[in-house]
Design a protein around this motif. Structure first.
Motif, PDB file in Angstrom:
ATOM      1  N   VAL A  69     -13.620  -3.432   8.114  1.00 11.71           N
ATOM      2  CA  VAL A  69     -13.084  -3.470   6.748  1.00 11.71           C
ATOM      3  C   VAL A  69     -12.228  -2.224   6.492  1.00 11.71           C
ATOM      4  CG1 VAL A  69     -13.686  -3.449   4.300  1.00 11.71           C
ATOM      5  CG2 VAL A  69     -14.963  -4.884   5.868  1.00 11.71           C
ATOM      6  N   ILE A  70     -12.717  -1.055   6.918  1.00 17.78           N
ATOM      7  CA  ILE A  70     -11.946   0.179   6.710  1.00 17.78           C
ATOM      8  C   ILE A  70     -10.594   0.083   7.410  1.00 17.78           C
ATOM      9  CG2 ILE A  70     -11.872   2.670   7.171  1.00 17.78           C
ATOM     10  CD1 ILE A  70     -14.945   2.638   6.916  1.00 17.78           C
ATOM     11  N   ALA A  71     -10.605  -0.414   8.645  1.00 21.61           N
ATOM     12  CA  ALA A  71      -9.346  -0.553   9.385  1.00 21.61           C
ATOM     13  C   ALA A  71      -8.393  -1.490   8.647  1.00 21.61           C
ATOM     14  CB  ALA A  71      -9.614  -1.073  10.791  1.00 21.61           C
ATOM     15  N   MET A  72      -8.931  -2.594   8.120  1.00 24.84           N
ATOM     16  CA  MET A  72      -8.087  -3.553   7.395  1.00 24.84           C
ATOM     17  C   MET A  72      -7.544  -2.934   6.105  1.00 24.84           C
ATOM     18  SD  MET A  72     -10.232  -7.064   7.773  1.00 24.84           S
ATOM     19  CE  MET A  72     -10.065  -8.152   9.181  1.00 24.84           C
ATOM     20  N   VAL A  73      -8.399  -2.206   5.397  1.00 26.33           N
ATOM     21  CA  VAL A  73      -7.950  -1.557   4.157  1.00 26.33           C
ATOM     22  C   VAL A  73      -6.845  -0.559   4.481  1.00 26.33           C
ATOM     23  CG1 VAL A  73      -8.613   0.009   2.289  1.00 26.33           C
ATOM     24  CG2 VAL A  73     -10.117  -1.869   2.909  1.00 26.33           C
ATOM     25  N   PHE A  74      -7.025   0.181   5.556  1.00 18.48           N
ATOM     26  CA  PHE A  74      -6.030   1.188   5.938  1.00 18.48           C
ATOM     27  C   PHE A  74      -4.667   0.555   6.201  1.00 18.48           C
ATOM     28  CE2 PHE A  74      -3.699   3.459   9.229  1.00 18.48           C
ATOM     29  CZ  PHE A  74      -3.567   4.705   8.645  1.00 18.48           C
ATOM     30  N   VAL A  75      -4.612  -0.468   7.062  1.00 19.24           N
ATOM     31  CA  VAL A  75      -3.301  -1.011   7.435  1.00 19.24           C
ATOM     32  C   VAL A  75      -2.638  -1.770   6.292  1.00 19.24           C
ATOM     33  CG1 VAL A  75      -3.701  -1.104   9.910  1.00 19.24           C
ATOM     34  CG2 VAL A  75      -4.288  -3.058   8.509  1.00 19.24           C
ATOM     35  N   THR A  76      -3.423  -2.273   5.317  1.00 14.53           N
ATOM     36  CA  THR A  76      -2.801  -3.049   4.242  1.00 14.53           C
ATOM     37  C   THR A  76      -2.666  -2.251   2.949  1.00 14.53           C
ATOM     38  OG1 THR A  76      -4.965  -3.927   3.600  1.00 14.53           O
ATOM     39  CG2 THR A  76      -3.698  -5.229   5.141  1.00 14.53           C
ATOM     40  N   PHE A  77      -2.989  -0.973   3.020  1.00 18.09           N
ATOM     41  CA  PHE A  77      -2.998  -0.131   1.816  1.00 18.09           C
ATOM     42  C   PHE A  77      -1.705  -0.182   0.990  1.00 18.09           C
ATOM     43  CE2 PHE A  77      -2.652   4.225  -0.094  1.00 18.09           C
ATOM     44  CZ  PHE A  77      -3.647   4.067  -1.038  1.00 18.09           C
ATOM     45  N   PRO A  78      -0.504  -0.130   1.613  1.00 18.23           N
ATOM     46  CA  PRO A  78       0.704  -0.047   0.777  1.00 18.23           C
ATOM     47  C   PRO A  78       1.039  -1.308  -0.016  1.00 18.23           C
ATOM     48  CG  PRO A  78       1.138   0.669   3.042  1.00 18.23           C
ATOM     49  CD  PRO A  78      -0.188  -0.008   3.043  1.00 18.23           C
ATOM     50  N   PHE A  79       0.551  -2.483   0.407  1.00 15.51           N
ATOM     51  CA  PHE A  79       1.041  -3.736  -0.182  1.00 15.51           C
ATOM     52  C   PHE A  79       0.870  -3.816  -1.696  1.00 15.51           C
ATOM     53  CE2 PHE A  79       0.638  -5.411   4.204  1.00 15.51           C
ATOM     54  CZ  PHE A  79       1.887  -5.975   4.312  1.00 15.51           C
ATOM     55  N   VAL A  80      -0.357  -3.617  -2.175  1.00 18.40           N
ATOM     56  CA  VAL A  80      -0.611  -3.789  -3.606  1.00 18.40           C
ATOM     57  C   VAL A  80       0.153  -2.726  -4.401  1.00 18.40           C
ATOM     58  CG1 VAL A  80      -2.377  -3.818  -5.396  1.00 18.40           C
ATOM     59  CG2 VAL A  80      -2.835  -4.868  -3.199  1.00 18.40           C
ATOM     60  N   ILE A  81       0.119  -1.473  -3.922  1.00 16.99           N
ATOM     61  CA  ILE A  81       0.812  -0.403  -4.641  1.00 16.99           C
ATOM     62  C   ILE A  81       2.293  -0.727  -4.767  1.00 16.99           C
ATOM     63  CG2 ILE A  81       1.401   2.047  -4.620  1.00 16.99           C
ATOM     64  CD1 ILE A  81      -1.091   2.606  -3.149  1.00 16.99           C
ATOM     65  N   ARG A  82       2.909  -1.117  -3.652  1.00 16.19           N
ATOM     66  CA  ARG A  82       4.345  -1.373  -3.663  1.00 16.19           C
ATOM     67  C   ARG A  82       4.700  -2.641  -4.436  1.00 16.19           C
ATOM     68  NH1 ARG A  82       5.291   3.469  -3.261  1.00 16.19           N
ATOM     69  NH2 ARG A  82       5.626   4.447  -1.250  1.00 16.19           N
ATOM     70  N   ALA A  83       3.741  -3.516  -4.675  1.00 15.99           N
ATOM     71  CA  ALA A  83       4.024  -4.719  -5.464  1.00 15.99           C
ATOM     72  C   ALA A  83       3.831  -4.455  -6.951  1.00 15.99           C
ATOM     73  CB  ALA A  83       3.135  -5.881  -5.008  1.00 15.99           C
ATOM     74  N   VAL A  84       2.899  -3.550  -7.294  1.00 18.58           N
ATOM     75  CA  VAL A  84       2.612  -3.291  -8.710  1.00 18.58           C
ATOM     76  C   VAL A  84       3.612  -2.293  -9.299  1.00 18.58           C
ATOM     77  CG1 VAL A  84       0.904  -2.310 -10.294  1.00 18.58           C
ATOM     78  CG2 VAL A  84       0.170  -3.902  -8.523  1.00 18.58           C
ATOM     79  N   GLN A  85       4.004  -1.296  -8.518  1.00 18.41           N
ATOM     80  CA  GLN A  85       4.894  -0.244  -9.023  1.00 18.41           C
ATOM     81  C   GLN A  85       6.159  -0.750  -9.735  1.00 18.41           C
ATOM     82  OE1 GLN A  85       5.262   2.429  -5.692  1.00 18.41           O
ATOM     83  NE2 GLN A  85       4.198   4.059  -6.751  1.00 18.41           N
ATOM     84  N   PRO A  86       6.940  -1.643  -9.106  1.00 18.42           N
ATOM     85  CA  PRO A  86       8.156  -2.081  -9.811  1.00 18.42           C
ATOM     86  C   PRO A  86       7.855  -2.775 -11.133  1.00 18.42           C
ATOM     87  CG  PRO A  86       7.847  -3.297  -7.743  1.00 18.42           C
ATOM     88  CD  PRO A  86       6.864  -2.188  -7.753  1.00 18.42           C
ATOM     89  N   LEU A  87       6.726  -3.497 -11.207  1.00 18.41           N
ATOM     90  CA  LEU A  87       6.364  -4.171 -12.458  1.00 18.41           C
ATOM     91  C   LEU A  87       6.100  -3.150 -13.552  1.00 18.41           C
ATOM     92  CD1 LEU A  87       3.987  -6.979 -11.200  1.00 18.41           C
ATOM     93  CD2 LEU A  87       6.394  -7.122 -11.770  1.00 18.41           C
ATOM     94  N   LEU A  88       5.414  -2.069 -13.192  1.00 19.30           N
ATOM     95  CA  LEU A  88       5.133  -1.030 -14.181  1.00 19.30           C
ATOM     96  C   LEU A  88       6.415  -0.366 -14.641  1.00 19.30           C
ATOM     97  CD1 LEU A  88       1.972   0.662 -12.641  1.00 19.30           C
ATOM     98  CD2 LEU A  88       2.106  -0.533 -14.814  1.00 19.30           C
ATOM     99  N   GLU A  89       7.364  -0.214 -13.700  1.00 17.59           N
ATOM    100  CA  GLU A  89       8.608   0.439 -14.063  1.00 17.59           C
ATOM    101  C   GLU A  89       9.426  -0.376 -15.051  1.00 17.59           C
ATOM    102  OE1 GLU A  89      10.257   1.691 -10.254  1.00 17.59           O
ATOM    103  OE2 GLU A  89       8.585   3.111 -10.291  1.00 17.59           O
TER     104      GLU A  89
END
Lengths: 271, 275
Positions: free
Chosen positions: A142-162
Motif C-alpha cells: 500500500v505504501i509503495a502504491m501511495v508513493f507512486v500515485t501521490f501526484p495524481f489527486v494533488i495535480r487534479a485538485v489544484q487547477p480547480l481550486l485556482e
C-alpha cells in the motif's frame, strides 16, 4: 526540403509511416494480448482466470489499490488545499516535490521503502518487535502504491481550486454557515471532480504498478503476490496463457477507468 | 502568522508530515545509506563492469527513445489537431488511442512485445534469422520504452496547438510560405516549450523504465541489463549497498530533470511569450 515536402508521394509516405507506427506500437500489441488470452477458447480463459493464485492476485491488487487510492484522495486533497490556500515557509519547495514520484524511477521508489522500513532499518525492527510486518507484507505494498500515485489527486485538485470563486465561500461564511458546513456545502463540491478524476487515475496507476511493489512485496503466491508480479512470474515460467488471461483482466479494468475519466472530463468541459 | 487559525496550523503541519514521511525522509535515506560505507564504496560499486555496462545501456535507450518519440510525437500532435487528411472522428479516435499506454501496466507492455516479436513467433524468428533479434536485445528494449513514453510528447504539444489556433499558420501559408517554412517560422516557436517539457518527461520516463524493459530484455548481465534492472538484481541478491549506489545516481538524474523542468516553467513565465 520544401520541394521535397511538396511531393505527393513523400507526403503520403509520412502519413502512412505515422499510421503504421501507431498501429504497430499501440493497437496491434494490445489486440495481441486479447487474442492470446482467448486463443485456447473461452473455457481455457475462464480456467486461467479462476486458477486460485491468479484470482487471488487480481483480488489483492484491486483491494490494495482501493485502499491506496482512498489514502491518496484524503492526503492529496489536503495537500492541494494547503498548498493553494496558505502561505508558509517551504511552500514552493513542497509544491515542486509533488512531482517527485513521477520523476523518480519506480525501482528507486521501492528501494527507498525497503531501506526505510525493511528488516535492517530501525523502524522495521521496531515494528517487528511489536509483531507488525511492514515489508514483504500488505502495508508495504500500500505504501509503495501511495508513493507512486501521490501526484495524481494533488495535480487534479489544484487547477480547480485556482479557478474556483472564493466569493461563494465568503458568502457562506458571512451568512453564518459554520466552517464545517462551508467545507461540505461549498468547498467539497468545488474540489469534488478533481478528487474523483485524480483518484481514478491513481487507482488505475496503482493497479498497474510493478517496479516499486516487486521490491517490497516479498511476492508470496496467494498472499502478497499482486497481479503485475504474477504476470511477470508467468512470463518467466513460460506460461503465456496464464499471463495473458490476468493481463486481460487488468487491462480491461484500467481501460474502463480511463474511459470513465475521459467521459467525466469531456462532460465537464461541455458545461 | 498570528491571524492564522488553529485549523490552518494543523493542516499545514499535517501536510508537512505527509511530505516528510512519504517523500523527503525516504529520499534522504537513499543518500544516507549510500554514504554509510563511504564514497569509495559507492564509486567501487558504480565502476563494476556490469554497472558501467548498465549505464551505457540505459543511456543508449534514453537517447534513441527520446529522438524517436520527439519526432513521432510532434508529428502525431500536428496530425491530431490539424490533420485534415483524416476525418474528424478518426482524429478523435486517435486522440484517445494515444492515452492507452497510460492504462497498460509496464509488465504487460513488455509482454505484448514478447508475444508479438518473441522467439516463438513467425516475425520474431524471421527477424532473428536476418540478424536483428528484437526480444532479449536492444531493439525490443527501445520498442518497450517507446510504448510507455508514447503519450508524453503528444500530450504536451496537442494543447498548445489547440490553443494557438490556425490563424497565424493560415496567414503564413496564404502569404506563400511553404509548409516546411510555416512549420519552422510559425508553428515551432509556439510549440517549442511544450516540446521541451515533452523531451524532459520522455528522458525521465525512459531513464526510469523498469517493468517493460525487465520483461523484454531478459535482464542479461553485461548484455541487456539497464540501471533499473541492475538495481532489481542487486536487491534480489541482497546486495543492498550496490543497489543503493545505482539508485543514488538514478535519483540524482531524475531530480536534476525535475529541477530543470521547474526552471524552464519559471523562465517561460518570466518571458511571457504565451507559449
Amino acid at each position: 526540403m520544401n520541394t521535397l515536402l511538396q511531393r505527393r508521394d513523400v507526403k503520403w509516405g509520412f502519413r502512412s509511416t505515422l499510421i503504421l507506427y501507431t498501429l504497430l506500437l499501440i493497437i496491434l500489441p494490445i489486440a495481441g494480448i486479447y487474442v492470446q488470452s482467448f486463443s485456447g477458447g473461452v473455457p481455457v480463459f475462464i480456467e486461467s482466470i479462476f486458477e486460485p493464485l491468479a484470482w487471488k492476485s487480481i483480488w489483492l491488487t484491486f483491494r490494495l489499490s482501493l485502499i491506496a487510492t482512498a489514502i491518496n484522495i484524503v492526503i492529496g486533497t489536503m495537500a492541494a488545499w494547503v498548498l493553494h490556500r496558505y502561505r508558509f515557509p517551504g511552500r514552493t519547495l513542497l509544491n515542486s516535490l509533488v512531482d517527485l514520484p513521477f520523476a523518480l524511477p519506480t525501482a528507486v521508489g521501492g528501494l527507498m521503502i525497503l531501506l526505510l522500513l525493511g528488516p535492517n532499518s530501525w523502524i522495521g525492527s521496531l515494528a517487528h518487535a511489536a509483531g507488525i510486518r511492514i515489508v514483504f507484507a500488505e502495508p508495504a505494498i500500500v505504501i509503495a502504491m501511495v508513493f507512486v500515485t501521490f501526484p495524481f489527486v494533488i495535480r487534479a485538485v489544484q487547477p480547480l481550486l485556482e479557478e474556483a470563486d472564493r466569493t461563494q465561500e465568503e458568502a457562506a461564511h458571512t451568512l453564518g454557515a459554520s466552517k464545517l458546513r462551508t467545507f461540505f456545502k461549498v468547498l467539497l463540491p468545488q474540489m469534488g471532480p478533481g478528487m474523483i478524476s485524480g483518484g481514478m487515475l491513481a487507482f488505475s496507476r496503482a493497479l498497474a504498478e510493478f517496479g516499486a511493489v516487486v521490491l517490497v512485496a516479498g511476492n508470496i503466491p496467494g498472499k502478497t503476490l499482486i497481479a503485475s508480479v504474477f504476470i511477470f512470474g508467468e512470463i518467466e515460467s513460460d506460461n503465456p496463457q496464464g499471463a495473458a488471461a490476468v493481463s486481460v483482466m487488468l487491462l480491461t479494468l484500467s481501460f474502463l477507468v480511463l474511459w470513465i475519466v475521459n467521459t467525466l472530463q469531456s462532460r465537464r468541459e461541455e458545461r | 502568522m498570528s491571524k492564522r487559525s488553529g485549523t490552518a496550523r494543523v493542516l499545514i503541519v499535517l501536510t508537512y508530515a505527509v511530505f516528510l514521511l512519504l517523500l523527503i525522509i525516504p529520499l534522504m535515506q537513499v543518500v544516507l545509506s549510500a554514504m554509510e560505507h563511504g564514497v569509495s564504496s559507492v564509486l567501487a560499486s558504480l565502476t563494476r563492469p556490469e554497472a558501467l555496462h548498465a549505464m551505457k545501456m540505459t543511456l543508449s535507450v534514453v537517447v534513441v527513445v527520446t529522438l524517436l518519440n520527439t519526432m513521432f510525437g510532434i508529428f502525431m500532435a500536428i496530425t491530431i489537431v490539424r490533420g485534415n487528411w483524416i476525418g474528424r472522428s478518426l482524429r478523435r479516435w486517435l486522440n484517445s488511442i494515444i492515452d492507452l499506454p497510460y492504462a497498460v501496466s509496464p509488465v504487460i507492455g513488455g509482454f505484448m512485445i514478447v508475444l508479438m516479436l518473441g522467439p516463438n513467433t513467425v516475425v520474431g524468428t524471421l527477424l532473428a534469422d536476418a540478424g536483428i533479434p528484437i526480444v532479449y536485445a536492444f531493439p525490443g528494449m527501445v520498442l518497450a520504452t517507446l510504448f510507455v513514453t508514447f503519450p508524453l510528447m503528444v500530450r504536451e504539444v496537442v494543447p498548445v496547438l489547440q490553443e494557438i489556433g490556425t490563424q497565424q499558420e493560415e496567414a503564413a501559408s496564404m502569404l506563400g510560405a511553404y509548409q516546411w517554412t510555416t512549420f519552422w517560422r510559425v508553428t515551432w516557436p509556439s510549440i517549442r516549450w511544450g516540446v521541451l517539457y515533452g523531451v524532459v518527461l520522455t528522458v525521465a520516463r525512459s531513464l526510469g523504465e523498469f517493468g517493460a524493459v525487465l520483461v523484454v530484455s531478459g535482464n542479461i548481465m553485461n548484455k541487456t541489463q539497464t540501471m533499473t534492472t541492475l538495481v532489481y538484481q542487486d536487491v534480489d541478491n541482497f546486495n543492498i549497498a550496490s543497489a543503493n549506489s545505482l539508485a543514488l545516481v538514478l535519483a540524482a538524474g531524475s531530480i536534476a530533470l525535475l529541477l530543470f523542468m521547474e526552471w524552464a516553467k519559471k523562465r517561460k513565465g518570466v518571458h511571457g511569450d504565451a507559449h
